[in-house]
Design an enzyme around this catalytic site. Structure first.
Site, short mmCIF file in Angstrom:
data_model
loop_
_atom_site.label_atom_id
_atom_site.label_comp_id
_atom_site.label_asym_id
_atom_site.label_seq_id
_atom_site.Cartn_x
_atom_site.Cartn_y
_atom_site.Cartn_z
N ASP A 205 0.82 -1.22 0.00
CA ASP A 205 0.00 0.00 0.00
C ASP A 205 0.85 1.27 0.00
O ASP A 205 0.34 2.36 -0.19
CB ASP A 205 -0.94 0.00 1.21
CG ASP A 205 -2.06 1.02 1.10
OD1 ASP A 205 -2.48 1.30 -0.04
OD2 ASP A 205 -2.50 1.54 2.14
N SER A 229 -7.56 5.29 -0.16
CA SER A 229 -7.71 4.00 -0.84
C SER A 229 -9.18 3.59 -0.84
O SER A 229 -9.87 3.73 0.18
CB SER A 229 -6.88 2.92 -0.14
OG SER A 229 -5.52 3.29 -0.08
N GLN A 279 -4.80 -1.32 -7.07
CA GLN A 279 -5.57 -0.46 -6.17
C GLN A 279 -6.25 0.65 -6.95
O GLN A 279 -5.69 1.21 -7.90
CB GLN A 279 -4.69 0.17 -5.10
CG GLN A 279 -5.46 1.02 -4.09
CD GLN A 279 -4.58 1.58 -2.98
OE1 GLN A 279 -4.37 2.78 -2.90
NE2 GLN A 279 -4.07 0.70 -2.12
#
Length: 293
Positions: A205, A229, A279
């Site tokens: 991430d 996110s 993502q």
């Protein structure tokens, strides 16, 4: 063992509260909310804790970030044991704070098998020993960091990131939406493959959404930008160690409609593709006086 690495191990070592219920604590990385990689990794740990078979590792996970996480209270993880099959095991995990779901994860685990095999080639990049760590770059120019974030962003880190194309995170220069970074934990993570998968989920991430901002010379911490996110997926292709150098290659093919998208690939030093990530995140520019909650 580095103190920062021990802190990461402790972060991922969840407390068992009851059957299929676990509690995790938080680490502040300067975002003002729980780091998405933390809740992703902790949810994966919670799912794995409910599986008795030792020959099953996660092969895919898909998570949705629902609400901003509160750094001041622990996160409670409820695991729903959906299926225990002959080859695959499936789990759903819900992360709870203040009585509400802040994150959900679906994860699938697969027993080891051998079959067809191929992969994409790793880019030709300098080895990590020839590169400086991102932390070193940041510490050399602390004046570029907002004063409110300076202490937390220059603290020791559990992960050593060494960008192939050095830059300061608060530089405003527009760059292509590509990021290539060597990464590994700062110390040993032991020999349990589940620890290495959780650590890589945590690492995945870092910087993935920021890559979508590079062509625009923007930063996720800009005051007029709402960045968060929305979802995150990972696929684990081959065994690996997260305490050995891995090259994280991230590309952002698109940003539009207040959303950015990026994909990532992890390669070992000898060129094996061991994991992939993807993502989508919110990238909303706020005009003065506008309420977009």
């Amino acid at each position: 063992m580095a103190r920062s690495t021990q802190a990461l191990i402790e972060l991922l070592d969840l407390e068992r509260i009851e059957d299929n219920i676990y509690r995790g604590h938080n680490r502040d990385i300067g975002s003002g909310r729980i780091f998405g990689g933390q809740v992703l990794a902790q949810a994966l740990v919670a799912a794995r804790r409910t599986i008795e078979q030792t020959d099953r590792a996660a092969h895919s996970l898909h998570g949705y970030f629902i609400l901003e996480g509160d750094l001041d209270i622990p996160v409670v993880y409820f695991v729903d044991c959906l299926r225990d099959g002959k080859s695959f095991t499936t789990r759903n995990v819900t992360a709870i704070q203040h009585g509400r779901a802040i994150f959900t994860l679906s994860a699938s685990f697969h027993r080891t098998e051998t079959s067809l095999s191929h992969q994409a080639a790793m880019p030709d990049v300098p080895p990590p020993e020839e590169l400086r760590s991102e932390l070193e770059i940041v510490r050399e120019a602390p004046e570029k960091i907002p004063a409110r974030l300076r202490d937390v962003l220059t603290q020791d880190r559990p992960l050593d990131f060494r960008p192939v194309d050095p830059y300061h995170p608060f530089d405003r220069e527009a760059r292509a939406p590509v990021r290539r970074t060597w990464v590994k934990s700062s110390g040993s993570l032991g020999d349990d493959p589940a620890h290495h998968q959780a650590a890589l989920a945590y690492a995945s991430d870092y910087g993935i959404l920021s890559t979508a901002l590079q062509p625009h010379g923007r930063n996720v911490r800009d005051r007029d930008l709402m960045a968060a996110s929305l979802d995150h997926s990972m696929w684990f292709h081959r065994p690996f160690r997260a305490d050995e150098w891995l090259l994280y290659v991230v590309e952002s093919p698109a940003a539009h409609g207040a959303r950015g998208f990026a994909t990532g690939s992890f390669f070992t030093r000898d060129g094996r593709l061991v994991a992939s990530a993807a993502q989508e995140g919110l990238l909303r520019v706020i005009t003065p006086g506008e309420d977009r909650r």
